[in-house]
Structure formats: structure tokens, C-alpha cells
Design an enzyme around this catalytic site. Structure first.
Site, PDB file in Angstrom:
ATOM      1  N   SER A 298       0.847  -1.205   0.000  1.00  0.00           N
ATOM      2  CA  SER A 298       0.000   0.000   0.000  1.00  0.00           C
ATOM      3  C   SER A 298       0.872   1.241   0.000  1.00  0.00           C
ATOM      4  O   SER A 298       1.990   1.225   0.534  1.00  0.00           O
ATOM      5  CB  SER A 298      -0.878   0.026   1.253  1.00  0.00           C
ATOM      6  OG  SER A 298      -1.572   1.261   1.345  1.00  0.00           O
TER       7      SER A 298
ATOM      8  N   TYR B 267      -1.321  -0.062  10.309  1.00  0.00           N
ATOM      9  CA  TYR B 267      -1.379  -0.434   8.884  1.00  0.00           C
ATOM     10  C   TYR B 267      -0.098  -0.017   8.183  1.00  0.00           C
ATOM     11  O   TYR B 267       0.466  -0.775   7.382  1.00  0.00           O
ATOM     12  CB  TYR B 267      -2.600   0.256   8.277  1.00  0.00           C
ATOM     13  CG  TYR B 267      -2.940  -0.148   6.853  1.00  0.00           C
ATOM     14  CD1 TYR B 267      -3.244  -1.458   6.518  1.00  0.00           C
ATOM     15  CD2 TYR B 267      -3.010   0.815   5.844  1.00  0.00           C
ATOM     16  CE1 TYR B 267      -3.590  -1.814   5.222  1.00  0.00           C
ATOM     17  CE2 TYR B 267      -3.365   0.479   4.548  1.00  0.00           C
ATOM     18  CZ  TYR B 267      -3.649  -0.846   4.241  1.00  0.00           C
ATOM     19  OH  TYR B 267      -3.999  -1.182   2.957  1.00  0.00           O
TER      20      TYR B 267
HETATM   21  N1  NAD Z   1      -8.901  -0.388  -0.959  1.00  0.00           N
HETATM   22  C1  NAD Z   1      -7.829   0.351  -0.949  1.00  0.00           C
HETATM   23  O1  NAD Z   1      -7.889   1.587  -1.111  1.00  0.00           O
HETATM   24  C2  NAD Z   1      -6.479  -0.303  -0.755  1.00  0.00           C
HETATM   25  C3  NAD Z   1      -5.353   0.511  -0.869  1.00  0.00           C
HETATM   26  C4  NAD Z   1      -4.112  -0.046  -0.712  1.00  0.00           C
HETATM   27  C5  NAD Z   1      -3.987  -1.401  -0.441  1.00  0.00           C
HETATM   28  N2  NAD Z   1      -5.090  -2.185  -0.316  1.00  0.00           N
HETATM   29  C6  NAD Z   1      -4.875  -3.583   0.016  1.00  0.00           C
HETATM   30  O2  NAD Z   1      -5.628  -4.426  -0.828  1.00  0.00           O
HETATM   31  C7  NAD Z   1      -5.966  -5.584  -0.080  1.00  0.00           C
HETATM   32  C8  NAD Z   1      -7.476  -5.611   0.016  1.00  0.00           C
HETATM   33  O3  NAD Z   1      -7.883  -6.619  -0.701  1.00  0.00           O
HETATM   34  P1  NAD Z   1      -9.383  -6.856  -1.122  1.00  0.00           P
HETATM   35  O4  NAD Z   1      -9.920  -5.665  -1.841  1.00  0.00           O
HETATM   36  O5  NAD Z   1      -9.333  -8.155  -1.802  1.00  0.00           O
HETATM   37  O6  NAD Z   1     -10.095  -6.927   0.335  1.00  0.00           O
HETATM   38  P2  NAD Z   1     -11.350  -7.696   0.828  1.00  0.00           P
HETATM   39  O7  NAD Z   1     -11.362  -7.502   2.309  1.00  0.00           O
HETATM   40  O8  NAD Z   1     -12.590  -7.322   0.087  1.00  0.00           O
HETATM   41  O9  NAD Z   1     -11.053  -9.233   0.511  1.00  0.00           O
HETATM   42  C9  NAD Z   1     -10.089  -9.901   1.228  1.00  0.00           C
HETATM   43  C10 NAD Z   1     -10.554 -11.304   1.538  1.00  0.00           C
HETATM   44  O10 NAD Z   1      -9.654 -11.815   2.513  1.00  0.00           O
HETATM   45  C11 NAD Z   1     -10.354 -12.708   3.330  1.00  0.00           C
HETATM   46  N3  NAD Z   1      -9.646 -12.885   4.601  1.00  0.00           N
HETATM   47  C12 NAD Z   1      -9.614 -12.043   5.644  1.00  0.00           C
HETATM   48  N4  NAD Z   1      -8.874 -12.570   6.632  1.00  0.00           N
HETATM   49  C13 NAD Z   1      -8.415 -13.761   6.194  1.00  0.00           C
HETATM   50  C14 NAD Z   1      -7.609 -14.780   6.768  1.00  0.00           C
HETATM   51  N5  NAD Z   1      -7.108 -14.668   8.015  1.00  0.00           N
HETATM   52  N6  NAD Z   1      -7.330 -15.881   6.044  1.00  0.00           N
HETATM   53  C15 NAD Z   1      -7.848 -16.023   4.795  1.00  0.00           C
HETATM   54  N7  NAD Z   1      -8.624 -15.075   4.194  1.00  0.00           N
HETATM   55  C16 NAD Z   1      -8.904 -13.968   4.899  1.00  0.00           C
HETATM   56  C17 NAD Z   1     -11.729 -12.072   3.504  1.00  0.00           C
HETATM   57  O11 NAD Z   1     -12.719 -13.034   3.833  1.00  0.00           O
HETATM   58  C18 NAD Z   1     -11.962 -11.417   2.144  1.00  0.00           C
HETATM   59  O12 NAD Z   1     -12.790 -12.218   1.307  1.00  0.00           O
HETATM   60  C19 NAD Z   1      -5.375  -5.474   1.294  1.00  0.00           C
HETATM   61  O13 NAD Z   1      -4.105  -6.028   1.379  1.00  0.00           O
HETATM   62  C20 NAD Z   1      -5.319  -3.970   1.415  1.00  0.00           C
HETATM   63  O14 NAD Z   1      -4.414  -3.552   2.401  1.00  0.00           O
HETATM   64  C21 NAD Z   1      -6.332  -1.663  -0.480  1.00  0.00           C
END
Ligand code: NAD
Length: 280
Positions: free
Chosen positions: A151, A163
Site C-alpha cells: 500500500s 497499517y
Molecule cells: N482499498 C484500498 O484503497 C487499498 C489501498 C491499498 C492497499 N489495499 C490492500 O488491498 C488488499 C485488500 O484486498 P481486497 O480488496 O481483496 O479486500 P477484501 O477484504 O474485500 O477481501 C479480502 C478477503 O480476505 C479474506 N480474509 C480475511 N482474513 C483472512 C484470513 N485470516 N485468512 C484467509 N482469508 C482472509 C476475507 O474473507 C476477504 O474475502 C489489502 O491487502 C489492502 O491492504 C487496499
């Protein structure tokens, strides 16, 4: 199995390959769909099997191949079982996308110890444990590509102490792993998304006029003046996973519309167009 596409014949594992319910495309789901679209057979790992199954249905609906794996990636045994599922089902692991991450707003003063530990466990420990299980499989074959979803919070301040520490840790671990495993044929890179629109975002702030305004401001804060989403991260993951990136390792690639490259003061004119200054 198809040998067509930029990832034809490859096996990919994506952690957090489901999605928080809500509008838009998540990064994990976006990565999984695009990896499959480019020919990879994909293991969709998620703690919530229903979410992973939704992603599987999308992939299969497009003619791709995927299996789900239900497990908690903060646990070593589950990460080992996830990799074993890939090996047993598809024969190996060529690509690992470490996507799981969660954020909590707060300074070091107001972040609770529990929140600190939870964010480190989900955002950093999952990368450590999934990689710990996948690297020996890749090393045995002399090739592999690991893509970590970091990120801009790991590089820029924003009031998210736990974070920021976790994502900065991911970036540092990316570089260290790239060094440690490069001679085993394993490339390790990270993607640093900017303020992208994903279902996770809406689950935190709600689908409100304020959320819409913040997204417009986020888009206006980029050099391009446009917003990004999970698809943008997914396409970057496809490239880093593919042999097209065969000489790229140890890199943290911003996928942020130019946010990290912009001089903040120069952005003021663009932001005035979204939020005009009060009359003098
Ligand atoms: N949205 C933003 O603006 C942004 C910006 C920078 C980075 N990110 C990064 O992108 C990623 C977000 O990913 P996403 O959009 O797929 O999120 P999301 O939360 O929609 O999906 C992530 C999935 O991970 C699963 N999960 C949670 N804990 C878990 C565990 N312990 N074991 C297995 N699965 C687990 C959840 O059930 C979910 O389905 C993160 O790493 C976040 O830090 C997001």
C-alpha cells in the site's frame, strides 16, 4: 489446462481471493479473475468459503479453472494445507499473490494493542506464512513469482500507525525475500495501490454522499485525475506474475495514478476544481 494466455500452464494461489460484499471489484478477486483469464489455474484461498466460491463461479463462468481453499492464513498449518491443495490439485505453485490486509485508523497513542496485533497478523503475518509454505515448492522447481499487495500507506503518512507498519514491513520483506530467493529462480515483488475503490472501502465508510465525495477527492489527488480499483491492481499482478517480468524482482510498484510521484503543493489547483476555496 490451457497453455494459452500470458500465464498459460501456470498455477497461481491467491490469498483473500473472495471479497467483502458490496459494490466494485476487490483486489484479491480482481487478481484471481485476471490471472485465470490469462490462463493460470487458480487456488482461491479465503477464510470465508462462500466468498471464495463466488470468485470461483465468476472464473468458471469465463471458462477458467479454479478451486477454493477455506482456511485462516494467519495460521501456519492452514498455509501449508493451502499450498498442498495447489500441489495435489494442479501439480505445483508458480505464482503466489499475498493479498490479505486490513487497516485501522489511529496513531500509536490511540491504537489499541489488540488492533495493532490484528493488523500485523492479517496484513504481514499472512504474507510470511503463505510465503514460508510456497517458497520451498517454487525453489524445488527453480522458478516462481510472488506478488505482495502492499500500500502507499507503507510509504506515505496518513494516520494509520499499525497499517503503515504492516505495509512498510511487507515492502521490506519483499526486498529481503527477493534477495534470499533470487538464486532459486524466485522473483518477489510488491504492488502499492493508492486510494482505490473497492467493496472493502464501502464496507468501512458506507455508500454515502460523503464516501462519494472522498472518492472524487482521491481521484482528483492523482496525476491522472482518475480513480482506480481492484482491476488495476489485478493487471499489475498479471504482469509481475508472468514471464514478461522475468528480470524484475525486489520492486514495489505503485498502482496509484501517480499519487506517490506528485509534488503535493502542485496538486492544489486540481483539488480546487473539486472543492473550490471559500470566497475571500
Ligand atoms: N482499498 C484500498 O484503497 C487499498 C489501498 C491499498 C492497499 N489495499 C490492500 O488491498 C488488499 C485488500 O484486498 P481486497 O480488496 O481483496 O479486500 P477484501 O477484504 O474485500 O477481501 C479480502 C478477503 O480476505 C479474506 N480474509 C480475511 N482474513 C483472512 C484470513 N485470516 N485468512 C484467509 N482469508 C482472509 C476475507 O474473507 C476477504 O474475502 C489489502 O491487502 C489492502 O491492504 C487496499
Amino acid at each position: 489446462m490451457t497453455t494459452q494466455g500470458r500465464l498459460g500452464g501456470k498455477v497461481a494461489v491467491v490469498t483473500g481471493a473472495g471479497s467483502t460484499p458490496g459494490p466494485g471489484m476487490a483486489t484479491g478477486r480482481g487478481c484471481a479473475i485476471l490471472l485465470a483469464r490469462e490462463g493460470a489455474r487458480v487456488v482461491l484461498a479465503d477464510i470465508d468459503p462462500d466468498r471464495a466460491t463466488e470468485t470461483k463461479k465468476i472464473i468458471e463462468g469465463e471458462g477458467g479453472e479454479a478451486v477454493t481453499f477455506a482456511g485462516d492464513m494467519t495460521k501456519a498449518a492452514d498455509c501449508e494445507a493451502m499450498v498442498a491443495t495447489a500441489v495435489d490439485t494442479f501439480g505445483t505453485v508458480d505464482v503466489l499473490v499475498n493479498n490479505i490486509g486490513v487497516s485501522t485508523a489511529g496513531t500509536v497513542v490511540d491504537t489499541s494493542e489488540a488492533d495493532w496485533d490484528r493488523v500485523q497478523a492479517l496484513s504481514l503475518r499472512t504474507m510470511f506464512l503463505a510465503s514460508k509454505s510456497a517458497v520451498p515448492v517454487m525453489a524445488a522447481r527453480g522458478s516462481g513469482s510472488i506478488v505482495n499487495i502492499g500500500s502507499i500507506a507503507g510509504v506515505r503518512g496518513g494516520g494509520y500507525a499499525s497499517y503503515a507498519a504492516a505495509k512498510g514491513g511487507m515492502h521490506a520483506l519483499t526486498v529481503d525475500m527477493a534477495y534470499a530467493h533470487g538464486r532459486q529462480g524466485i522473483r518477489v515483488n510488491a504492488i502499492a495501490p493508492g486510494h482505490i475503490t473497492t467493496p472493502l472501502l464501502f464496507s468501512v465508510v458506507g455508500v454515502t454522499p460523503e464516501a462519494d465525495y472522498r472518492q472524487r477527492m482521491a481521484a482528483a489527488s492523482t496525476m491522472l485525475g482518475t480513480g482506480g480499483d481492484g482491476w488495476d491492481v489485478g493487471w499489475a499482478a498479471v504482469f509481475l506474475a508472468s514471464d514478461e517480468a522475468r528480470w524484475i524482482t525486489g520492486v514495489v510498484l505503485p498502482v496509484d495514478g501517480g499519487v506517490m510521484a506528485v509534488t503535493p503543493l502542485m496538486m492544489a489547483d486540481h483539488l480546487r476544481a473539486v472543492q473550490p476555496p471559500p470566497p475571500a
